[in-house]
Scaffold this motif. Sequence first.
Motif, short mmCIF file in Angstrom:
data_model
loop_
_atom_site.label_atom_id
_atom_site.label_comp_id
_atom_site.label_asym_id
_atom_site.label_seq_id
_atom_site.Cartn_x
_atom_site.Cartn_y
_atom_site.Cartn_z
N ARG A 120 30.98 28.84 12.98
CA ARG A 120 30.31 27.54 13.03
C ARG A 120 28.90 27.73 13.58
O ARG A 120 28.71 28.43 14.57
N GLU A 121 27.93 27.11 12.93
CA GLU A 121 26.55 27.22 13.36
C GLU A 121 26.10 25.90 13.96
O GLU A 121 26.59 24.83 13.60
N ARG A 122 25.13 25.97 14.87
CA ARG A 122 24.68 24.77 15.59
C ARG A 122 23.87 23.85 14.71
O ARG A 122 23.88 22.64 14.87
N GLY A 176 28.34 21.61 15.46
CA GLY A 176 28.82 22.80 14.77
C GLY A 176 29.05 22.51 13.30
O GLY A 176 29.59 21.46 12.95
N VAL A 177 28.64 23.44 12.44
CA VAL A 177 28.78 23.26 11.00
C VAL A 177 29.48 24.49 10.44
O VAL A 177 29.12 25.62 10.77
N LYS A 178 30.48 24.27 9.61
CA LYS A 178 31.18 25.38 8.96
C LYS A 178 31.31 25.09 7.48
O LYS A 178 31.78 24.01 7.09
N VAL A 179 30.91 26.03 6.64
CA VAL A 179 31.07 25.93 5.19
C VAL A 179 32.15 26.92 4.78
O VAL A 179 32.05 28.11 5.08
N ILE A 190 33.41 22.67 0.66
CA ILE A 190 34.01 22.00 1.82
C ILE A 190 33.19 22.34 3.06
O ILE A 190 32.95 23.51 3.36
N ILE A 191 32.77 21.31 3.78
CA ILE A 191 31.94 21.47 4.98
C ILE A 191 32.57 20.67 6.11
O ILE A 191 32.94 19.50 5.92
N ASP A 192 32.72 21.29 7.28
CA ASP A 192 33.21 20.60 8.48
C ASP A 192 32.06 20.45 9.48
O ASP A 192 31.30 21.40 9.70
N ALA A 666 36.88 23.80 20.98
CA ALA A 666 35.70 23.41 20.20
C ALA A 666 35.99 22.29 19.20
O ALA A 666 35.20 21.37 19.07
N PRO A 667 37.12 22.33 18.46
CA PRO A 667 37.38 21.22 17.54
C PRO A 667 37.49 19.87 18.22
O PRO A 667 37.12 18.85 17.67
#
Length: 784
Positions: A120-122, A176-179, A190-192, A666-667
């Motif tokens: 996950r990136e900021r 936080g961003v996750k692809v 899908i992106i969280d 973190a979630p």
Amino acid sequence: MNWLGYLKSKKMDSSSKDSGHQGGSAFINEETEKKKMNPKEIVISFAKKAALFIIGYVICYLNLSLTLPILTICTLVFFETQTSGISKKISSKSKASSYTKKDLLKVVDELPSWVTFPDRERAEWLNEIIGQLWPSISLYVIKLCRTKLQTKIQKKFDGFKFEEIDFGFTPPKIDGVKVYNKNVTKDSIIIDFDLYYDGDCTINFSVSGTQIGRIKDFQVGAELRLVLKPLMIKMPLIGGIQIFFLNTPDINFELEGISGIPGLSYFIRQKIEERITKKLVFPNKVTKRFSKSVEAAELKSLEPAGVLRVHVFEAKDLERKDVTGKSDPYVVLTVGAQERKTPVIKRDLNPKWDYWCEFVILDPVGQHLHFKMFDQDDLNEDDFMGSGIIEIHQAIKEGENDKWFNLDNAKHGKIHLRFTWLGLSANQEDLQAALKEIALLKVADISSALLTIYLDTAQDLQRVKSKKPEPYVTLTVNKYQQKSRVKKHTCDPMWEQGFSICVPNPETDSLNLAIIDKESETKLGQLTYHIKDLFRCPDMQISKEEFNLTNSTGKIVISLQLRILMHNKYECDESDTDSENDSNEISRDNSVRSSSRKFRTITTSTSVNDSTPPRTPSQPQTPVIEKEVTFERQSSLRSSQSSVRSSSFKVKPELGQMEISLFYSAPRQKLVITIHRISNLPLKDPSHIPDPYVKLKLIGVGSQKLKNKTKVIMDNCDPVYEETFEYLVSNSDLPNNKLVLTVKSKKMFNSFVMGQVIINLNNFQGLNEPFKEWYELSHAEESD
């Protein structure tokens, strides 16, 4: 990223040798280029410089000025260096952007153990955009509240009005961003997003001109999922978008005025959470089509990963909530918007429910199981007895699916849960094994198959009292029922909505579909479909098939898919635990260069204490042995944390010591702190044994101080608490906080300080892994 900062610092340390390069990526590129340079290239480079010098010497020999050749040489060297530097800078940036973890480990031999490669990136650039758009976004939301939302509320509460709505200057934050790039179909992205909002909004509302309340200090912590699908080869390239919360958001706010009255306050909070759940929490979602060529079913149908079967077996050592010294406990379990409730066990502090339920799961890694226990009260509001949150992907691992969990936010109490992960099979032959298991368990509340329904449209529905109806659909299989949305004033409703229903026995069960008018509750038509008919269909599914409604001239269009539930060993994909795997691999690569420390692990927000073999309640419980995990620590961390001691002290501390567990989820955006026990508190007077308790205070830069305290243990110098506390803190703000734990003794109406522990969270790396540690008590430095 952490490694980039390290590489920059590494470059600064070697600047005396490599002054012509900038940034971490240039440093890596330079080291690589030096290795590639051979003697022949060095000779050629020297010959070029020598030729320039000879030319200058000849010019001087001919009695020309010495300034000209020197100037010429400097100019040529300068331009040559500049051209090379620009080329290297572009090349190094291009290469650095494609470097993987393994590439960096090959180039740099001394990466410290704290370097991680998170999945996950900021995405601070995204927060900058949101900050600039926030005034426009808040104005749009205000307009939405004053129109649609206010109109809906006025239908139930006549005279309701929003008097003032101000969302303040603090925008929401994406932390936080996750692809996802694995286990994802090629036609979707899908992106969280880890969404966190702690704003200064104020909302005043009134009824019939009288202000009845105000909402302020609104806080939200949630994980938002965005799905872009299908991908197309023509504009707009993306066919549509899905937006939803994987889990129920953590919501907190303050109510003032009449609305702050306990009963009314609970009602308002419940309605706000219920509205958000019905609109945005999975399986509910918001969808938008960008292209008319895309079928609505592609966006709105459900695509579950499997089914989670939960066995709520028993609880023990519960709190007394009734005047009789007993309690009437029951448990509410939720996964997203799905909710299940156990029966009530009357007058029992060690109840045995033996209750089974099932949840449809979209993503085992992202979703969580929440449970809350209550004491039923016939006259007043049910009393809260404790709660907990369980990560589904951890619960369904082999060897981890049968556990006792401590009740959070309760003085004491434990609950025993078992989990089974069921995959989806398109093979009809698997049905007999599923039915045989149900017969052996003798449980009526579990299923053998999953029926996925896509409710499309209906046509030619009859009018009700000469008016167009407001139809909705009920879908019933056995005792399971779901309802669709209501469509306003239409004889040709278009629902375009997906559902999933668990089926006990597809060979005998039927899908009963009824269309009902909301205003008059008149049945506009119905359909009974025998689920076993899907066995004759290809892949056990039908797509957009039209059926005639009984007792009506209308028709309905639906799609159906049947899948058999079968036991499946769950294995977490590498893409789901990138940060954990990467951290472990780096630790292994640096184990020779770094010293390590061992900490005992605990569970996430709930502590596991006991484990019982399945379906044998009479057998004694067996304690679970805590595992030891090795965590890499920097030497700076060891020096700054000098107060940390091992679990066996050679010298008895002056003020005693405290055992604490720390963990950051973190979630959930929460810091979880467990106070286990205190030992060796000083006893100055045997006639005045202390009554110790621990006061917790989380102090952040420019933020409010958050306080909590444990229960008081009477007359004890070695108290045991086993109490867990949670604090809502964003991931980026966590290092700016410090935790102050003050041990106090309460005597009559006075309390005095016995010792204190101060933990600076910026000294810790990797709090996403829970650990236990002993801390030595010292004299108080911070006020409580």
